[in-house]
Design a protein around this motif. Sequence first.
Motif, PDB file in Angstrom:
ATOM      1  N   PRO A   1      -5.404  -6.240  21.116  1.00  0.00           N
ATOM      2  CA  PRO A   1      -6.205  -7.193  21.884  1.00  0.00           C
ATOM      3  C   PRO A   1      -6.514  -8.447  21.077  1.00  0.00           C
ATOM      4  O   PRO A   1      -6.828  -8.371  19.886  1.00  0.00           O
ATOM      5  CB  PRO A   1      -7.483  -6.403  22.200  1.00  0.00           C
ATOM      6  N   GLU A   2      -6.411  -9.597  21.730  1.00  0.00           N
ATOM      7  CA  GLU A   2      -6.569 -10.871  21.024  1.00  0.00           C
ATOM      8  C   GLU A   2      -7.926 -10.976  20.334  1.00  0.00           C
ATOM      9  O   GLU A   2      -8.037 -11.554  19.250  1.00  0.00           O
ATOM     10  CB  GLU A   2      -6.383 -12.040  21.992  1.00  0.00           C
ATOM     11  N   GLU A   3      -8.953 -10.390  20.955  1.00  0.00           N
ATOM     12  CA  GLU A   3     -10.277 -10.491  20.342  1.00  0.00           C
ATOM     13  C   GLU A   3     -10.334  -9.749  19.001  1.00  0.00           C
ATOM     14  O   GLU A   3     -11.062 -10.156  18.090  1.00  0.00           O
ATOM     15  CB  GLU A   3     -11.360  -9.977  21.293  1.00  0.00           C
ATOM     16  N   ILE A   4      -9.556  -8.675  18.868  1.00  0.00           N
ATOM     17  CA  ILE A   4      -9.490  -7.958  17.592  1.00  0.00           C
ATOM     18  C   ILE A   4      -8.769  -8.800  16.559  1.00  0.00           C
ATOM     19  O   ILE A   4      -9.217  -8.939  15.408  1.00  0.00           O
ATOM     20  CB  ILE A   4      -8.798  -6.590  17.765  1.00  0.00           C
ATOM     21  N   ASP A   5      -7.639  -9.385  16.945  1.00  0.00           N
ATOM     22  CA  ASP A   5      -6.868 -10.239  16.041  1.00  0.00           C
ATOM     23  C   ASP A   5      -7.736 -11.380  15.499  1.00  0.00           C
ATOM     24  O   ASP A   5      -7.768 -11.668  14.296  1.00  0.00           O
ATOM     25  CB  ASP A   5      -5.670 -10.805  16.800  1.00  0.00           C
TER      26      ASP A   5
ATOM     27  N   ALA B   1      -3.587  -5.258  -2.048  1.00  0.00           N
ATOM     28  CA  ALA B   1      -4.715  -4.846  -1.198  1.00  0.00           C
ATOM     29  C   ALA B   1      -5.238  -5.993  -0.350  1.00  0.00           C
ATOM     30  O   ALA B   1      -5.675  -5.791   0.786  1.00  0.00           O
ATOM     31  CB  ALA B   1      -5.837  -4.290  -2.078  1.00  0.00           C
ATOM     32  N   GLN B   2      -5.194  -7.234  -0.883  1.00  0.00           N
ATOM     33  CA  GLN B   2      -5.752  -8.374  -0.142  1.00  0.00           C
ATOM     34  C   GLN B   2      -5.057  -8.583   1.196  1.00  0.00           C
ATOM     35  O   GLN B   2      -5.687  -8.997   2.171  1.00  0.00           O
ATOM     36  CB  GLN B   2      -5.652  -9.654  -0.971  1.00  0.00           C
ATOM     37  N   VAL B   3      -3.749  -8.305   1.263  1.00  0.00           N
ATOM     38  CA  VAL B   3      -3.035  -8.505   2.521  1.00  0.00           C
ATOM     39  C   VAL B   3      -3.129  -7.261   3.405  1.00  0.00           C
ATOM     40  O   VAL B   3      -3.231  -7.364   4.633  1.00  0.00           O
ATOM     41  CB  VAL B   3      -1.573  -8.924   2.263  1.00  0.00           C
ATOM     42  N   MET B   4      -3.143  -6.059   2.802  1.00  0.00           N
ATOM     43  CA  MET B   4      -3.328  -4.846   3.589  1.00  0.00           C
ATOM     44  C   MET B   4      -4.714  -4.792   4.200  1.00  0.00           C
ATOM     45  O   MET B   4      -4.954  -4.050   5.168  1.00  0.00           O
ATOM     46  CB  MET B   4      -3.079  -3.611   2.719  1.00  0.00           C
ATOM     47  N   ASP B   5      -5.627  -5.546   3.656  1.00  0.00           N
ATOM     48  CA  ASP B   5      -6.978  -5.631   4.192  1.00  0.00           C
ATOM     49  C   ASP B   5      -6.939  -6.018   5.668  1.00  0.00           C
ATOM     50  O   ASP B   5      -7.624  -5.416   6.500  1.00  0.00           O
ATOM     51  CB  ASP B   5      -7.766  -6.667   3.383  1.00  0.00           C
ATOM     52  N   MET B   6      -6.095  -7.000   6.005  1.00  0.00           N
ATOM     53  CA  MET B   6      -6.001  -7.435   7.401  1.00  0.00           C
ATOM     54  C   MET B   6      -5.227  -6.425   8.245  1.00  0.00           C
ATOM     55  O   MET B   6      -5.609  -6.128   9.377  1.00  0.00           O
ATOM     56  CB  MET B   6      -5.359  -8.818   7.478  1.00  0.00           C
ATOM     57  N   SER B   7      -4.141  -5.903   7.703  1.00  0.00           N
ATOM     58  CA  SER B   7      -3.332  -4.927   8.454  1.00  0.00           C
ATOM     59  C   SER B   7      -4.158  -3.709   8.827  1.00  0.00           C
ATOM     60  O   SER B   7      -4.148  -3.245   9.981  1.00  0.00           O
ATOM     61  CB  SER B   7      -2.132  -4.486   7.614  1.00  0.00           C
ATOM     62  N   PHE B   8      -4.887  -3.173   7.853  1.00  0.00           N
ATOM     63  CA  PHE B   8      -5.631  -1.947   8.107  1.00  0.00           C
ATOM     64  C   PHE B   8      -6.943  -2.205   8.841  1.00  0.00           C
ATOM     65  O   PHE B   8      -7.490  -1.290   9.474  1.00  0.00           O
ATOM     66  CB  PHE B   8      -5.844  -1.193   6.796  1.00  0.00           C
ATOM     67  N   ALA B   9      -7.442  -3.429   8.786  1.00  0.00           N
ATOM     68  CA  ALA B   9      -8.567  -3.785   9.651  1.00  0.00           C
ATOM     69  C   ALA B   9      -8.112  -3.714  11.105  1.00  0.00           C
ATOM     70  O   ALA B   9      -8.837  -3.209  11.979  1.00  0.00           O
ATOM     71  CB  ALA B   9      -9.077  -5.184   9.317  1.00  0.00           C
ATOM     72  N   ASN B  10      -6.905  -4.204  11.386  1.00  0.00           N
ATOM     73  CA  ASN B  10      -6.343  -4.086  12.732  1.00  0.00           C
ATOM     74  C   ASN B  10      -6.177  -2.625  13.133  1.00  0.00           C
ATOM     75  O   ASN B  10      -6.428  -2.258  14.286  1.00  0.00           O
ATOM     76  CB  ASN B  10      -4.984  -4.796  12.792  1.00  0.00           C
ATOM     77  N   GLN B  11      -5.739  -1.781  12.188  1.00  0.00           N
ATOM     78  CA  GLN B  11      -5.583  -0.357  12.491  1.00  0.00           C
ATOM     79  C   GLN B  11      -6.926   0.263  12.883  1.00  0.00           C
ATOM     80  O   GLN B  11      -7.032   0.977  13.900  1.00  0.00           O
ATOM     81  CB  GLN B  11      -5.007   0.380  11.272  1.00  0.00           C
ATOM     82  N   ALA B  12      -7.940   0.020  12.066  1.00  0.00           N
ATOM     83  CA  ALA B  12      -9.250   0.630  12.317  1.00  0.00           C
ATOM     84  C   ALA B  12      -9.840   0.163  13.647  1.00  0.00           C
ATOM     85  O   ALA B  12     -10.335   0.980  14.449  1.00  0.00           O
ATOM     86  CB  ALA B  12     -10.200   0.310  11.165  1.00  0.00           C
ATOM     87  N   LEU B  13      -9.778  -1.142  13.899  1.00  0.00           N
ATOM     88  CA  LEU B  13     -10.367  -1.677  15.122  1.00  0.00           C
ATOM     89  C   LEU B  13      -9.547  -1.297  16.356  1.00  0.00           C
ATOM     90  O   LEU B  13     -10.105  -1.110  17.441  1.00  0.00           O
ATOM     91  CB  LEU B  13     -10.510  -3.196  15.016  1.00  0.00           C
ATOM     92  N   SER B  14      -8.218  -1.178  16.189  1.00  0.00           N
ATOM     93  CA  SER B  14      -7.384  -0.729  17.313  1.00  0.00           C
ATOM     94  C   SER B  14      -7.663   0.725  17.646  1.00  0.00           C
ATOM     95  O   SER B  14      -7.636   1.119  18.824  1.00  0.00           O
ATOM     96  CB  SER B  14      -5.899  -0.926  16.978  1.00  0.00           C
ATOM     97  N   MET B  15      -7.932   1.541  16.623  1.00  0.00           N
ATOM     98  CA  MET B  15      -8.280   2.937  16.886  1.00  0.00           C
ATOM     99  C   MET B  15      -9.625   3.017  17.619  1.00  0.00           C
ATOM    100  O   MET B  15      -9.789   3.840  18.539  1.00  0.00           O
ATOM    101  CB  MET B  15      -8.325   3.721  15.576  1.00  0.00           C
ATOM    102  N   GLU B  16     -10.571   2.195  17.226  1.00  0.00           N
ATOM    103  CA  GLU B  16     -11.846   2.142  17.940  1.00  0.00           C
ATOM    104  C   GLU B  16     -11.638   1.718  19.395  1.00  0.00           C
ATOM    105  O   GLU B  16     -12.219   2.299  20.328  1.00  0.00           O
ATOM    106  CB  GLU B  16     -12.791   1.164  17.247  1.00  0.00           C
ATOM    107  N   TYR B  17     -10.769   0.728  19.597  1.00  0.00           N
ATOM    108  CA  TYR B  17     -10.452   0.257  20.951  1.00  0.00           C
ATOM    109  C   TYR B  17      -9.847   1.384  21.789  1.00  0.00           C
ATOM    110  O   TYR B  17     -10.221   1.592  22.948  1.00  0.00           O
ATOM    111  CB  TYR B  17      -9.488  -0.922  20.855  1.00  0.00           C
TER     112      TYR B  17
END
Length: 445
Positions: A408-412, A376-392
């Motif tokens: 987007p670099e600002e999301i990363d 889960a600790q590593v999927m935390d970053m992957s799925f944070a990107n998913q959630a924020l990319s969907m918002e974008y």
Amino acid sequence: MKLASNHDVKDLSLSSKGMDRIEWAGHNMPVVRKIRGRFAKEKPLKNLRIAACLHVTTETANLMLTLRDGGARVALCASNPLSTQDDVAAALVKEYGVATFSIKGEDNDTYYKHLASTLDAKPQFTMDDGADLVSMLHSKRRNLLPKVQGGTEETTTGVIRLRSLAQEGQKQQALKATGTEGQKVRSIAAAKGLAYPIVAVNDAKTKHFFDNRYGTGQSTIDGIIRATNILLAGLKVVVAGYGWCGRGFAMRAKGHGANVIVTEVDPVCAIEATMDGFLVMPMAEAAEQGDVFVTLTGNKHVIRKEHFRRMKDGAIVANSGHFNIELDLEALAGIAKERRPIREFMEEFKLPNGRRIYVLAEGRLINLSAAEGHPAQVMDMSFANQALSMEYLAQHAAELEPDVYPVPEEIDREVAKLKLDSMGLNIDTLTKEQVKYLSSWEEGT
């Protein structure tokens, strides 16, 4: 929470166990948890319909709940027939009201039926892992394409497939200008290529640097050991592919005391593997030496009939790339005189010369089939990107042409900052003098 009316899962009575495991994964996903809290307040995905095709695990459940709390209506199916955690699927349906279509071990017909059921939600956005959902949309369900505004893709293989689809579309004019203000409208009927913009979540630095390397590295070892109960120390482990996933697995196998051999087609990756201390050779040579073989390429038939014929008695073969096509199992079955299951995730193929080859998890992803996938600790970053990319995408999809876009670099950078904060770590910042120096050319040595 009301029971999801549409679903197809193994057993709803498993939901209590699934809830506990989802909660534990969420405890280890502080970045996603923080995003979920903000989404619950701001509702950036309000009333959006999202069709998701991902591995149905505890980590994915936390992503689904984040999207749901952000106001989205989500339908979920599995991106791999063997990766589903049935208790998690049950909990999503019964306790959280998420329409879920996923059963561990489902056959191909059921797998594609579940893809279709997910698309029955008439999505405005897609979230894919391997591009199967997008492929079905662009083939059998093209009638739904005009309503789809954007999507995300989780993995390397899916990004490759989507870029190929996008290149097809670039050979023709898929957009036409209409209206007094020149508003762009997708000409779906004429388009043969990608019909809507997709963000390649896999290519985010906070995804593939960590998920692919550390997640795949550890979870692949976990899956192999659970399936076989072998000791890796002293064995010759052949790693096919030295991309980020291959690097991670080779590093972990070496840490377990294995003698690692790398096979590659890219000369740059081959040099890197050599300088990282691994032997590099063609698969034809490695086949005669290896005790354990793992493919991590995303390509087709990496281990073929001629390789199986050369393997020593007792060789173990697994895949941790993406689809089960990395191993040519049809060819292996064709040259085997006998085959039988020998452990839960292991099948023995006996060749005419008496040698035995053991295939793990039907050639599907060993880390998800025999184990639980990435921590889960590593999927935390992957799925944070998913959630924020969907918002974008919810905010900007209308401005984007059908193509594959980077996160987007600002999301990363935001994901990286949130992860550091969750770990209690601080970093330096540039001084004004340093900023000026890096942005100018006048000052020399």
